[in-house]
Design a protein around this motif. Structure first.
Motif, PDB file in Angstrom:
ATOM      1  N   PHE A 172       0.888  -1.102  -0.031  1.00 23.31           N
ATOM      2  CA  PHE A 172      -0.034  -0.140   0.052  1.00 23.31           C
ATOM      3  C   PHE A 172       0.857   1.145   0.119  1.00 23.31           C
ATOM      4  O   PHE A 172       1.796   1.183   0.789  1.00 23.31           O
ATOM      5  N   GLY A 173       0.442   2.343  -0.849  1.00 27.49           N
ATOM      6  CA  GLY A 173       1.353   3.353  -0.831  1.00 27.49           C
ATOM      7  C   GLY A 173       0.735   4.548  -1.591  1.00 27.49           C
ATOM      8  O   GLY A 173       0.170   4.018  -2.733  1.00 27.49           O
ATOM      9  N   THR A 174       0.729   5.679  -1.099  1.00 29.20           N
ATOM     10  CA  THR A 174       0.146   6.782  -1.716  1.00 29.20           C
ATOM     11  C   THR A 174       0.907   8.096  -1.205  1.00 29.20           C
ATOM     12  O   THR A 174       0.996   8.366  -0.078  1.00 29.20           O
ATOM     13  N   SER A 175       1.097   9.012  -2.123  1.00 31.71           N
ATOM     14  CA  SER A 175       1.841   9.982  -1.708  1.00 31.71           C
ATOM     15  C   SER A 175       0.953  11.179  -1.272  1.00 31.71           C
ATOM     16  O   SER A 175       1.414  12.174  -0.684  1.00 31.71           O
ATOM     17  N   ALA A 176      -0.279  10.922  -0.772  1.00 39.83           N
ATOM     18  CA  ALA A 176      -1.191  11.837  -0.109  1.00 39.83           C
ATOM     19  C   ALA A 176      -0.997  11.665   1.653  1.00 39.83           C
ATOM     20  O   ALA A 176      -1.555  12.283   2.418  1.00 39.83           O
ATOM     21  N   LEU A 177       0.191  10.789   2.023  1.00 37.68           N
ATOM     22  CA  LEU A 177       0.624  10.540   3.142  1.00 37.68           C
ATOM     23  C   LEU A 177       1.913  10.816   3.414  1.00 37.68           C
ATOM     24  O   LEU A 177       2.592  10.477   2.493  1.00 37.68           O
ATOM     25  N   TRP A 178       2.191  11.094   4.722  1.00 41.13           N
ATOM     26  CA  TRP A 178       3.840  11.298   5.046  1.00 41.13           C
ATOM     27  C   TRP A 178       4.055   9.951   5.670  1.00 41.13           C
ATOM     28  O   TRP A 178       3.314   9.415   6.338  1.00 41.13           O
ATOM     29  N   THR A 179       5.323   9.559   5.470  1.00 39.73           N
ATOM     30  CA  THR A 179       5.788   8.632   6.271  1.00 39.73           C
ATOM     31  C   THR A 179       6.928   9.299   7.180  1.00 39.73           C
ATOM     32  O   THR A 179       7.703  10.092   6.729  1.00 39.73           O
ATOM     33  N   ALA A 180       7.073   9.002   8.463  1.00 42.78           N
ATOM     34  CA  ALA A 180       8.170   9.411   9.348  1.00 42.78           C
ATOM     35  C   ALA A 180       8.648   8.484  10.329  1.00 42.78           C
ATOM     36  O   ALA A 180       7.857   7.540  10.698  1.00 42.78           O
ATOM     37  N   LEU A 181       9.982   8.344  10.417  1.00 43.16           N
ATOM     38  CA  LEU A 181      10.537   7.465  11.359  1.00 43.16           C
ATOM     39  C   LEU A 181      11.390   8.040  12.337  1.00 43.16           C
ATOM     40  O   LEU A 181      12.413   9.004  11.542  1.00 43.16           O
ATOM     41  N   PHE A 182      11.366   7.916  13.770  1.00 45.99           N
ATOM     42  CA  PHE A 182      11.873   8.519  14.558  1.00 45.99           C
ATOM     43  C   PHE A 182      12.640   7.519  15.609  1.00 45.99           C
ATOM     44  O   PHE A 182      12.290   6.427  15.748  1.00 45.99           O
TER      45      PHE A 182
END
Length: 235
Positions: free
Chosen positions: A222-232
């Motif tokens: 699943f992937g859409t550029s309408a969402l941010w992804t963030a890793l902390f």
């Protein structure tokens, strides 16, 4: 209902109720129609989570997923050898998730509750993941959300999330935190900028913030550029 405010929790509950009274949305109803044309109803993991494992940004450990819905990411974590606790307040969503896990003979501990009612021993988890829960968290609950993530993670543990891009195609209301209370609504989910995410999660080390990659609906992710992804990372 007792409407006297005597504590911080009383204040939070009052604000919860104000927003709830204006909203007609119900998560059980949302998940009850499994044929609904919703992009994330598909049983495929988020592309960023798969990439994190492929590039060894994440490795197997104990995972807490917040707002797991029908369980697609929780199941992926378990398939990668993780021990997984996955939480959602929707009975319909948890039922669907359990069915999916059973079909794959995958062991996930699905928990039906509000995330703010979780009782967690400090430093329990290597990874906390949130795919689409955070943008439905009202601003007055944000401090409790940050406390939950901090409390759940071990030192050096990883926190990852996906959330609405401000003004994105799937949602992402372009309103201020104050506007939420002026309008008595999250407008379907709050939108964020990269800078706002950095400010909210300023006590964490930023590993990566990017837009999710668009993925074909026929693919295994699943992937859409309408969402941010963030890793902390917890410092």
């Amino acid at each position: 209902m007792n409407e006297m405010i005597k504590s911080y929790d009383d204040l939070l509950n009052m604000l919860d109720q104000f927003l709830k009274e204006e909203s007609k949305f119900d998560w059980n109803h949302f998940y009850s129609d499994r044929e609904r044309k919703v992009p994330f109803f598909r049983n495929d993991p988020d592309e960023n989570v798969v990439e994190y494992f492929e590039t060894e940004k994440l490795s197997k450990g104990k995972v807490l997923e917040l707002g797991c819905g029908p369980g697609r990411n929780a199941i992926f974590f378990a398939e990668k050898g993780c021990v997984v606790d996955a939480v959602d307040q929707s009975e319909e969503g948890i039922t669907w998730a359990k069915e999916r896990a059973s079909e794959k003979n995958i062991d996930v501990n699905f928990i039906e509750t509000n995330i703010f009612d979780l009782e967690i021993e400090e430093g329990t988890y290597d990874i906390v993941y949130d795919s689409g829960c955070f943008h439905h968290i009202a601003p007055h609950r944000r401090m409790d959300y940050l406390d939950l993530v901090n409390r759940a993670l071990k030192p050096g543990g990883s926190f990852a999330l996906t959330c609405f891009v401000q003004g994105g195609e799937l949602g992402g209301a372009e309103i201020s935190d104050w506007d939420v209370y002026r309008l008595k609504s999250l407008k379907g989910g709050l939108g964020f900028t990269e800078e706002k995410l950095k400010r909210i999660f300023q006590d964490f080390e930023v590993v990566e913030i990017r837009k999710m990659r668009d993925v074909s609906q026929d693919g295994p992710l699943f992937g859409t550029s309408a969402l941010w992804t963030a890793l902390f990372k917890k410092q």
